[in-house]
Design a protein around this motif. Structure first.
Motif, mmCIF file in Angstrom:
data_model
loop_
_atom_site.group_PDB
_atom_site.id
_atom_site.type_symbol
_atom_site.label_atom_id
_atom_site.label_comp_id
_atom_site.label_asym_id
_atom_site.label_seq_id
_atom_site.Cartn_x
_atom_site.Cartn_y
_atom_site.Cartn_z
ATOM 1 N N ASP A 1 -5.938 12.414 10.570
ATOM 2 C CA ASP A 1 -5.539 11.238 11.342
ATOM 3 C C ASP A 1 -4.232 10.660 10.816
ATOM 4 O O ASP A 1 -3.388 10.189 11.587
ATOM 5 C CB ASP A 1 -6.635 10.170 11.280
ATOM 6 C CG ASP A 1 -7.884 10.578 12.048
ATOM 7 O OD1 ASP A 1 -7.844 11.637 12.697
ATOM 8 O OD2 ASP A 1 -8.880 9.842 11.993
ATOM 9 N N SER B 1 -1.000 10.214 13.096
ATOM 10 C CA SER B 1 -0.494 8.855 13.283
ATOM 11 C C SER B 1 0.962 8.739 12.850
ATOM 12 O O SER B 1 1.791 8.137 13.548
ATOM 13 C CB SER B 1 -1.368 7.881 12.485
ATOM 14 O OG SER B 1 -0.886 6.561 12.598
ATOM 15 N N THR C 1 -4.560 6.012 27.071
ATOM 16 C CA THR C 1 -5.443 5.766 25.931
ATOM 17 C C THR C 1 -6.807 5.242 26.353
ATOM 18 O O THR C 1 -7.640 4.925 25.490
ATOM 19 C CB THR C 1 -4.782 4.757 24.973
ATOM 20 O OG1 THR C 1 -4.492 3.542 25.692
ATOM 21 C CG2 THR C 1 -3.498 5.320 24.394
ATOM 22 N N ALA D 1 -4.878 5.501 17.118
ATOM 23 C CA ALA D 1 -4.851 4.335 16.229
ATOM 24 C C ALA D 1 -3.468 3.696 16.206
ATOM 25 O O ALA D 1 -3.338 2.458 16.212
ATOM 26 C CB ALA D 1 -5.271 4.756 14.818
ATOM 27 N N TYR D 2 -2.421 4.516 16.204
ATOM 28 C CA TYR D 2 -1.063 3.951 16.230
ATOM 29 C C TYR D 2 -0.757 3.331 17.582
ATOM 30 O O TYR D 2 -0.211 2.214 17.660
ATOM 31 C CB TYR D 2 -0.040 5.044 15.912
ATOM 32 C CG TYR D 2 1.365 4.633 16.268
ATOM 33 C CD1 TYR D 2 2.044 3.673 15.525
ATOM 34 C CD2 TYR D 2 2.010 5.184 17.385
ATOM 35 C CE1 TYR D 2 3.325 3.275 15.868
ATOM 36 C CE2 TYR D 2 3.286 4.791 17.730
ATOM 37 C CZ TYR D 2 3.939 3.841 16.965
ATOM 38 O OH TYR D 2 5.210 3.441 17.317
ATOM 39 N N THR E 1 -2.669 2.062 19.813
ATOM 40 C CA THR E 1 -3.436 0.854 20.112
ATOM 41 C C THR E 1 -3.314 -0.201 19.025
ATOM 42 O O THR E 1 -3.983 -1.228 19.093
ATOM 43 C CB THR E 1 -4.926 1.218 20.299
ATOM 44 O OG1 THR E 1 -5.414 1.879 19.111
ATOM 45 C CG2 THR E 1 -5.113 2.124 21.500
ATOM 46 N N GLY E 2 -2.453 0.042 18.032
ATOM 47 C CA GLY E 2 -2.244 -0.949 16.977
ATOM 48 C C GLY E 2 -3.408 -1.088 16.027
ATOM 49 O O GLY E 2 -3.601 -2.147 15.416
ATOM 50 N N GLU E 3 -4.185 -0.025 15.857
ATOM 51 C CA GLU E 3 -5.350 -0.081 14.979
ATOM 52 C C GLU E 3 -5.201 0.833 13.772
ATOM 53 O O GLU E 3 -6.182 1.324 13.220
ATOM 54 C CB GLU E 3 -6.610 0.309 15.756
ATOM 55 C CG GLU E 3 -6.938 -0.655 16.893
ATOM 56 C CD GLU E 3 -8.176 -0.240 17.666
ATOM 57 O OE1 GLU E 3 -8.737 0.819 17.312
ATOM 58 O OE2 GLU E 3 -8.571 -0.957 18.588
ATOM 59 N N GLN E 4 -3.966 1.055 13.357
ATOM 60 C CA GLN E 4 -3.742 1.865 12.163
ATOM 61 C C GLN E 4 -4.357 1.186 10.950
ATOM 62 O O GLN E 4 -4.285 -0.030 10.791
ATOM 63 C CB GLN E 4 -2.242 2.061 11.924
ATOM 64 C CG GLN E 4 -1.646 3.243 12.652
ATOM 65 C CD GLN E 4 -0.178 3.397 12.347
ATOM 66 O OE1 GLN E 4 0.623 2.509 12.619
ATOM 67 N NE2 GLN E 4 0.187 4.528 11.789
ATOM 68 N N LYS E 5 -4.935 1.988 10.086
ATOM 69 C CA LYS E 5 -5.569 1.462 8.884
ATOM 70 C C LYS E 5 -4.702 1.766 7.672
ATOM 71 O O LYS E 5 -4.032 2.789 7.609
ATOM 72 C CB LYS E 5 -6.955 2.089 8.692
ATOM 73 C CG LYS E 5 -7.947 1.690 9.784
ATOM 74 C CD LYS E 5 -9.302 2.299 9.501
ATOM 75 C CE LYS E 5 -10.321 1.892 10.561
ATOM 76 N NZ LYS E 5 -11.655 2.475 10.294
ATOM 77 N N GLU F 1 -8.016 0.568 3.490
ATOM 78 C CA GLU F 1 -8.998 0.559 4.574
ATOM 79 C C GLU F 1 -9.540 1.954 4.859
ATOM 80 O O GLU F 1 -10.728 2.126 5.151
ATOM 81 C CB GLU F 1 -8.372 -0.025 5.837
ATOM 82 C CG GLU F 1 -8.070 -1.507 5.731
ATOM 83 C CD GLU F 1 -7.303 -2.023 6.932
ATOM 84 O OE1 GLU F 1 -7.425 -3.209 7.242
ATOM 85 O OE2 GLU F 1 -6.564 -1.227 7.559
#
Length: 462
Positions: free
Chosen positions: A271, A275, A303, A317-318, A320-324, A328
């Protein structure tokens, strides 16, 4: 004692330095391991094509930006070749067409470009609908001619036209003018972005060989319905003036079908790598477009859940702005590691304590000497020896006070030594007192004899 303290202090410093060096080395190794560039193989081709040049520019840009992801180009001849390579997992990335057998092991990172289907014919040919192609010769332009021909056959069937009734021939972009001038084809289909050179050259050749440049662009009015029935296609629109603005060609926008090229990746790539590559692709897109305008055709894929093409979780994740962050992503492993180290350290300490491994006996220092002096003092009647013992006791006391300022000082041993010195000084005092009393007892009989002789002498003189 001072030497022993210095040796203990040196050993502790060396151990501390070794532990610190090991910690720094582990941190450096962990940082390198986490930040080391990940190289992904990319199937792209044919060599020299617009896509190959753009991917090579992206490769150079990733190196320049010191990205954690790098790409290595692998030559591919056709979209089906790229799809086959990624299906066999020979490569990590590829550009594939949605109407070509989409690899089951691949997921999308981005929409590379949209290829609208454009049917054009001289106005004099009377071709105004796709159904008018029956019994005609149709020239097909574009890379991957075999796939384009199958796509045209699908569209013909959707219009109720038997593909066998239409003769489909391959036409190279620069041959368009010749084939129309010689009457070898009646209409032309291009499958590709309207702004690309092959499509522009093909349309220019058609216009050049048509009387007064009168060319009809045939719409697919049922595009949305066909796209519903054929999931690999989507409804699109050819914008007015796409092939020229004087006069505007077409005069107004019209519907058609489009086939998509996707940038896909193997499901098995991490991932983090997916990303990072997706982020760099869209971040560098404006810079790449200065030399390669086709970069602006790269789009964000759908998406939403249930979309026709699945997006890689890392790219999703990138997008949708949910990169960890690192913490995390690996928080569970970090907590388990901390817990394991704590539990393992406690268990190791318990085992070492139980078996006494590494236990060092305390250095007695001057204590044995003081005890020996104490024994000598108790058994000595020599005042000079007692004075020597007292002088040595004073020296030991001074040395012990100075040693108390050094690191690694043992306070419990110092307390015991002070008790022993106090006992030694008390013993010396007792022995000196006893010797003094013994000396007085020896002098007393002599004094009594003198007193007895005195009266006798007085009587004699009398």
């Amino acid at each position: 004692m001072r030497f022993n303290l210095w040796r203990t202090m040196t050993r502790k410093r060396l151990i501390l330095f070794g532990l610190l060096s090991a910690a720094i080395a582990c941190a450096a190794l962990t940082t390198y391991w986490y930040n080391r560039p990940t190289t992904l193989t990319f199937a792209v081709g044919p060599a020299g094509s617009e896509a190959a040049r753009l991917i090579d520019a992206l490769r150079v840009a990733l190196i320049r930006e010191r990205s954690s992801v790098r790409i290595r180009l692998v030559n591919s001849d056709t979209p089906s070749d790229s799809a086959a390579k990624i299906a066999r997992e020979d490569v990590d990335l590829a550009i594939v067409r949605s109407d070509v057998s989409f690899p089951a092991t691949a997921v999308a990172l981005a929409i590379w470009q949209r290829n609208p289907v454009v049917l054009a014919a001289p106005t004099s040919s009377g071709i105004e609908r796709w159904t008018d192609l029956s019994g005609r010769t149709l020239g097909v332009v574009g890379r991957g001619i075999g796939f384009n021909s199958r796509l045209i056959e699908t569209i013909l069937r959707e219009h109720g036209v038997q593909p066998a009734s239409v003769k489909i021939v391959d036409v190279l972009p620069w041959e368009t003018g010749d084939v129309f001038r010689k009457g070898l084809v009646h209409a032309l289909v291009t499958i590709g972005p309207v702004a690309t050179k092959p499509v522009a050259d093909a349309m220019a050749g058609l216009v050049r060989e048509t009387a007064d440049g009168r060319v009809s662009l045939v719409p697919i009015r049922e595009a949305e319905a066909i796209a519903e029935r054929v999931p690999v296609l989507e409804a699109a629109e050819v914008v007015a003036g796409s092939f020229g603005s004087n006069p505007p060609r077409p005069a107004e926008s019209y519907p058609t079908l489009s086939v998509l090229h996707y940038l896909v990746a193997r499901r098995s790539i991490t991932d983090a790598a997916a990303s990072e590559l997706t982020q760099q692709l869209f971040t560098l897109r404006p810079t790449l477009a200065t030399q390669h305008p086709s970069a602006f055709r790269i789009e964000v894929p759908e998406t939403e859940k249930g979309s026709a093409v699945q997006v890689h979780p890392g790219a999703l994740a990138y997008l949708t702005g949910e990169q960890k962050s690192f913490v995390e992503l690996y928080s569970d492993y970090i907590y388990i590691l901390i817990f394991g180290l704590s539990l393992g350290g406690s268990a190791l300490a318990g085992i070492i304590g139980y078996f006494g491994w590494g236990r060092r006996e305390p250095v007695p220092g001057h204590l044995p000497e003081v005890l020996q002096l104490l024994r000598q003092a108790r058994g000595s009647d020599d005042p000079e020896l007692l004075d020597e013992i007292g002088s040595r006791a004073d020296d030991i006391f001074v040395e012990s006070i100075e040693s108390s300022k050094l690191p690694g000082f043992d306070s419990s041993l110092f307390s015991t030594l002070m008790l022993a010195l106090d006992r030694l000084n008390a013993t010396l005092a007792d022995r000196r007192r006893a010797l003094a009393m013994y000396g007085e007892d020896e002098d007393e009989p002599d004094n009594q004899s003198s007193l007895a002789a005195a009266p006798l002498a007085s009587a004699g003189r009398g």
